[in-house]
Structure formats: structure tokens, C-alpha cells
Design a protein around this motif. Structure first.
Motif, mmCIF file in Angstrom:
data_model
loop_
_atom_site.group_PDB
_atom_site.id
_atom_site.type_symbol
_atom_site.label_atom_id
_atom_site.label_comp_id
_atom_site.label_asym_id
_atom_site.label_seq_id
_atom_site.Cartn_x
_atom_site.Cartn_y
_atom_site.Cartn_z
ATOM 1 N N ASP A 147 -15.940 -29.567 26.728
ATOM 2 C CA ASP A 147 -16.640 -29.157 25.506
ATOM 3 C C ASP A 147 -16.694 -27.635 25.374
ATOM 4 O O ASP A 147 -16.529 -27.093 24.279
ATOM 5 N N HIS A 148 -16.924 -26.957 26.495
ATOM 6 C CA HIS A 148 -16.950 -25.496 26.479
ATOM 7 C C HIS A 148 -15.584 -24.938 26.098
ATOM 8 O O HIS A 148 -15.490 -23.986 25.314
ATOM 9 N N SER B 189 -14.954 -25.329 22.335
ATOM 10 C CA SER B 189 -15.720 -24.382 21.515
ATOM 11 C C SER B 189 -15.144 -22.966 21.638
ATOM 12 O O SER B 189 -15.102 -22.237 20.651
ATOM 13 N N LEU B 190 -14.673 -22.584 22.835
ATOM 14 C CA LEU B 190 -14.052 -21.269 22.989
ATOM 15 C C LEU B 190 -12.732 -21.183 22.222
ATOM 16 O O LEU B 190 -12.402 -20.144 21.662
ATOM 17 N N GLN B 191 -11.991 -22.291 22.164
ATOM 18 C CA GLN B 191 -10.758 -22.312 21.376
ATOM 19 C C GLN B 191 -11.063 -22.147 19.892
ATOM 20 O O GLN B 191 -10.383 -21.398 19.193
ATOM 21 N N LYS B 192 -12.093 -22.843 19.419
ATOM 22 C CA LYS B 192 -12.462 -22.730 17.999
ATOM 23 C C LYS B 192 -12.912 -21.321 17.644
ATOM 24 O O LYS B 192 -12.685 -20.853 16.532
ATOM 25 N N GLN B 193 -13.555 -20.632 18.581
ATOM 26 C CA GLN B 193 -14.017 -19.266 18.355
ATOM 27 C C GLN B 193 -12.901 -18.244 18.534
ATOM 28 O O GLN B 193 -13.094 -17.067 18.247
ATOM 29 N N ALA C 244 -19.927 -35.710 30.195
ATOM 30 C CA ALA C 244 -19.940 -34.435 29.485
ATOM 31 C C ALA C 244 -18.835 -33.508 29.965
ATOM 32 O O ALA C 244 -18.330 -32.711 29.209
ATOM 33 N N CYS C 245 -18.461 -33.550 31.240
ATOM 34 C CA CYS C 245 -17.415 -32.656 31.758
ATOM 35 C C CYS C 245 -16.169 -33.417 32.076
ATOM 36 O O CYS C 245 -16.130 -34.485 32.485
#
Length: 135
Positions: free
Chosen positions: A91-92, A95-99, A134-135
Motif C-alpha cells: 500500500d505504501h 501511494s508513493l507511485q501515485k505521488q 495489509a503488507c
């Protein structure tokens, strides 16, 4: 603080927060674990070095080959050049890819990993699928 309470807080921190690396921090991929809470990592530029695991993660969070981390550099180290600041979950990474903060060198690794998971999920019968972690 008891060991169980400490573990609960550390796991909650790793699974809950979405951390953005600062200017000094780097995103790295784990290559191997030689022991003594040390991990050999590779940067997006291909540089390899050792990182140490802080005591709050020891015996609470397990890191394996291929995982991604955010590390803080250590100036005084010759062999050990950084310390683990954060362990990145899927998930992290998304989100870093989207940012737009995810290194291009690691993009194909993440895409390949997500494609393998999709194929694996399609190969299971619908009744046997277990809720993802989650991971």
C-alpha cells in the motif's frame, strides 16, 4: 512497556502510516541479510551497502529479500551507511507511485510483483480465497 505492547505499537506504526521520504532519506531494496540485524540493500542508482535495523524493529518486524525500505544515512559508518527508518508495504509503494516519489528503477519490480499476485489470485477457486493482509 511489555514486549507485547511494544510489538503492537510498532506493527501499528508500520501498517498505518504512509511515510514520504525526506530529502536525505532514500528508498532501497533489500538484497540479502548477512546477520546481526544488518541488511544489504541496493539504491535505485545501483549502489550497494549495509543498513542496520533499529532496536524497535528487532523481533517485531521481519524483513526479507526483495522488500523495500526507507533509510536514513549515517555519516560515521564505513560499512554500515544507513539505518532503517521505515518498512514499506504494498500500500505504501502504491501511494508513493501515485505521488510520483517512487524511483523509476524500482517501478518494474513493483509491477511484476503485483502481476504475479493477480495471476495467483485468479488460479485459486473462489471459495478458497483468503482475505489479503495489509503488507
Amino acid at each position: 512497556m511489555s514486549q507485547a505492547t511494544k510489538r503492537k505499537h510498532v506493527v501499528k506504526e508500520v501498517l498505518g502510516e504512509h511515510m514520504v521520504p525526506s530529502d536525505r532519506q532514500q528508498i532501497v531494496r533489500v538484497l540479502r541479510t548477512p546477520g546481526n540485524n544488518l541488511h544489504e540493500v541496493e539504491t535505485a542508482q545501483g549502489q550497494r551497502f549495509l543498513v542496520s535495523m533499529p532496536s524497535k524493529y528487532r523481533k517485531n518486524i521481519w524483513i526479507k529479500r526483495g522488500d523495500f525500505l526507507i533509510v536514513d544515512p549515517i555519516e560515521e559508518g564505513e560499512k554500515v551507511k544507513a539505518e532503517i527508518s521505515f518498512v514499506l508495504c504494498k500500500d505504501h509503494m502504491r501511494s508513493l507511485q501515485k505521488q510520483g516519489l517512487w524511483p523509476e528503477a524500482f517501478s518494474e519490480v513493483v509491477e511484476k510483483h503485483s502481476n504475479m499476485n493477480r495471476r495467483r489470485a485468479l488460479s485459486f477457486p473462489l471459495g478458497s480465497i483468503v482475505a489479503p493482509t495489509a503488507c
